[in-house]
Each structure stands twice: as structure tokens, then as C-alpha cells.
Design a protein around this motif. Sequence first.
Motif, short mmCIF file in Angstrom:
data_model
loop_
_atom_site.label_atom_id
_atom_site.label_comp_id
_atom_site.label_asym_id
_atom_site.label_seq_id
_atom_site.Cartn_x
_atom_site.Cartn_y
_atom_site.Cartn_z
N ASP A 184 -5.62 -1.63 -18.00
CA ASP A 184 -5.30 -0.31 -18.56
C ASP A 184 -4.32 -0.43 -19.72
O ASP A 184 -4.17 0.51 -20.51
CB ASP A 184 -4.67 0.60 -17.50
CG ASP A 184 -5.66 1.00 -16.41
OD1 ASP A 184 -6.84 1.26 -16.72
OD2 ASP A 184 -5.24 1.04 -15.23
N ALA A 238 1.30 6.48 -6.94
CA ALA A 238 0.07 7.16 -7.35
C ALA A 238 0.22 8.67 -7.22
O ALA A 238 -0.29 9.44 -8.05
CB ALA A 238 -1.11 6.66 -6.51
N SER A 239 0.96 9.10 -6.20
CA SER A 239 1.16 10.55 -6.00
C SER A 239 2.05 11.15 -7.07
O SER A 239 2.06 12.38 -7.24
CB SER A 239 1.78 10.79 -4.62
OG SER A 239 3.15 10.41 -4.59
N ASP A 267 0.82 -1.22 0.00
CA ASP A 267 0.00 0.00 0.00
C ASP A 267 0.85 1.26 0.00
O ASP A 267 0.50 2.26 -0.63
CB ASP A 267 -0.93 0.00 1.21
CG ASP A 267 -2.04 -1.04 1.10
OD1 ASP A 267 -2.32 -1.49 -0.03
OD2 ASP A 267 -2.63 -1.39 2.15
N GLU A 280 -3.71 -0.68 -13.74
CA GLU A 280 -4.15 -2.07 -13.66
C GLU A 280 -3.83 -2.74 -15.00
O GLU A 280 -3.71 -2.07 -16.03
CB GLU A 280 -5.64 -2.16 -13.37
CG GLU A 280 -6.07 -1.52 -12.06
CD GLU A 280 -5.52 -2.25 -10.84
OE1 GLU A 280 -5.24 -3.46 -10.95
OE2 GLU A 280 -5.37 -1.60 -9.78
N GLY A 337 -3.23 10.16 -10.83
CA GLY A 337 -3.43 9.94 -9.41
C GLY A 337 -3.69 8.52 -8.96
O GLY A 337 -4.25 8.31 -7.88
N ARG A 338 -3.26 7.54 -9.73
CA ARG A 338 -3.44 6.15 -9.30
C ARG A 338 -2.42 5.26 -9.97
O ARG A 338 -1.77 5.65 -10.94
CB ARG A 338 -4.85 5.65 -9.62
CG ARG A 338 -5.18 5.53 -11.11
CD ARG A 338 -6.54 4.88 -11.30
NE ARG A 338 -6.95 4.81 -12.70
CZ ARG A 338 -6.62 3.82 -13.54
NH1 ARG A 338 -5.85 2.83 -13.12
NH2 ARG A 338 -7.04 3.83 -14.79
N ILE A 339 -2.33 4.02 -9.46
CA ILE A 339 -1.52 2.97 -10.07
C ILE A 339 -2.33 2.33 -11.19
O ILE A 339 -3.56 2.22 -11.12
CB ILE A 339 -1.17 1.90 -9.01
CG1 ILE A 339 -0.21 2.50 -7.97
CG2 ILE A 339 -0.54 0.67 -9.65
CD1 ILE A 339 1.11 2.96 -8.54
N GLY A 381 -0.22 6.59 -16.98
CA GLY A 381 -1.05 7.52 -16.22
C GLY A 381 -0.39 8.87 -15.98
O GLY A 381 -0.77 9.60 -15.07
N ARG A 441 2.28 1.75 -3.49
CA ARG A 441 1.19 2.15 -4.38
C ARG A 441 0.84 3.62 -4.19
O ARG A 441 0.68 4.37 -5.16
CB ARG A 441 -0.05 1.29 -4.12
CG ARG A 441 0.05 -0.14 -4.64
CD ARG A 441 -1.12 -0.97 -4.17
NE ARG A 441 -2.40 -0.42 -4.60
CZ ARG A 441 -2.98 -0.69 -5.77
NH1 ARG A 441 -2.39 -1.50 -6.62
NH2 ARG A 441 -4.14 -0.15 -6.08
N ALA A 442 0.71 4.03 -2.93
CA ALA A 442 0.35 5.42 -2.65
C ALA A 442 1.42 6.38 -3.13
O ALA A 442 1.11 7.45 -3.69
CB ALA A 442 0.11 5.60 -1.14
N THR A 487 2.96 9.25 -15.22
CA THR A 487 3.93 9.12 -14.12
C THR A 487 5.18 9.95 -14.40
O THR A 487 5.77 9.87 -15.48
CB THR A 487 4.32 7.65 -13.92
OG1 THR A 487 3.17 6.91 -13.52
CG2 THR A 487 5.40 7.51 -12.85
#
Length: 252
Positions: free
Chosen positions: A223, A210-211, A203, A220, A216-218, A248, A206-207, A250
Motif C-alpha cells: 500500500d 483497523a477500527s 491480531d 500492507e 477499516g484495515r491495517i 488508510g 491489528r483489529a 487512521t
Amino acid sequence: MSDRIALVTGGNRGLGRSTALALAEDGVDVVLTYRSNATEADDVVTELEKTGVRAAALRLDVGEVDGFPAFAEELRTLLGRTFGRNRIDHLVNNGGHAAQTRLGTTTVEDVDRLYAVHFKGPYFLTQALAGLISDGGSIVNLSSGLSRFAGDGWSVYGSLKAGVDQLTRYLATELGPRGIRVNAVAPGPIATDFGGGTMRDDDGARAFMASRAALGRIGEPDDVGPLIATVLSERARWVTGQRIEASGGTLL
């Protein structure tokens, strides 16, 4: 019945599985490869067949290039027996593994295996199968967001994926006269078992990632798999020699 067949290496899990299922949704028959988990591969074949396409699984270690000529003959036999064809239309060089390589702890064996799986393997597999790919077909090589941005501990893996980006351009030039398109898809952080499943299970990691992503997310697997299927398809018929990042946003 489909008039297109795709070969997806490492199609038994993760991005390969998602790609195979997305291709099936487009009505493409699929041959997937696996290295060690035949039961997992058979389960994906069953999923694919439930969509109405034909599917099969073959064992292949993409890091063992000496086995590629025999694999090409096995594939040729399978195509005739199961699909009534002697060619594939799409190749996805997806199979791979993760290994961190920090200075001071990296072994020659670590680097040799990464090179064998992520560069030497895709190159020689493409060479071995080029005669089985239909004119007008398409290839996707799996790259990585790490070929653009530097992640701690991924120096060899990221550098090899940068090599895959360049190799993609060369292959696009060499195979272009046959109408075969070659592109690279570069995933960012994705929630799979890659690298020990960190982006799926940790977690905190991931967080943090994502930041760092504009969305704003990981990511899948789903995707990325449908994107690969789109790049392979006629919908992208005027796209070749490109690196397409799916991260996304990154580290923009």
C-alpha cells in the motif's frame, strides 16, 4: 536499459523492499542498502533482476554518519562499474528501527540511537549524496503517521518524524534550484516486522488499529511502496516539500 537509478536505504525488507520492487515495475534500476542481513538483501536483488532492471546491494548503517563519505565513494564506484553512470536520480531515506520511549524507562542511549537513525542519518546521508543526485531528481524521506497523532510509547520516534517533516520542507527549498524535489511519505500502521512485528502478527492490535482507520484495515507494504515510487516519478513532478500520509485514514 533504464535511464534512472534509485538508492533505497533499508531496501532488504518491509517498506524498502516494496518500494524497490515498485520502482523496478516502473523500469528504474535500484541500489538498495542493508545493515546486517546480506542474504536477505541478495534475495531482493535477485527479485529485482527478474523484472529486467539492474540491481545491487551495499551495506550501510544509517545511524553511523562517520561512514557516509566512504559509502558515497563506494556508491560512485558501483555506479560506474555496474550501471555505467555517475549519478543516481532518486534517493529514498527509508532505513530505520523502532524503540518505544515511555517516561521513566527511557535511556539516553535509546534516544541517541533513534536520533542518529531517524534524523541525523537522513540529514547527513542526503548531504553526502547530494552531489551524486542528478539535477531534476527526487528524494522521499520516510515519516510516520505518529508525527500527526500520538501513540502511547512513541514520543521520541514520533517527534523525530515530525522533525523529518520539517526537514523535508527545508531540503525542498535548498535543492529546488537544482530541480530536485523532496517529499515525505508518512505510513500509518503497516503489517511489517517494524516494532517487533506487532501490526503483522498481533491480531488484537491489528483489529484495534483497523477500527481506528477510515478504510477499516491495517496497511500492507504494497500500500506504501508504489506510492513512494509514484512520488519519486515524473508523475509527481509538480509536488515538492509535502508530507503525504498513507494511513488508510487512521485517527482522522
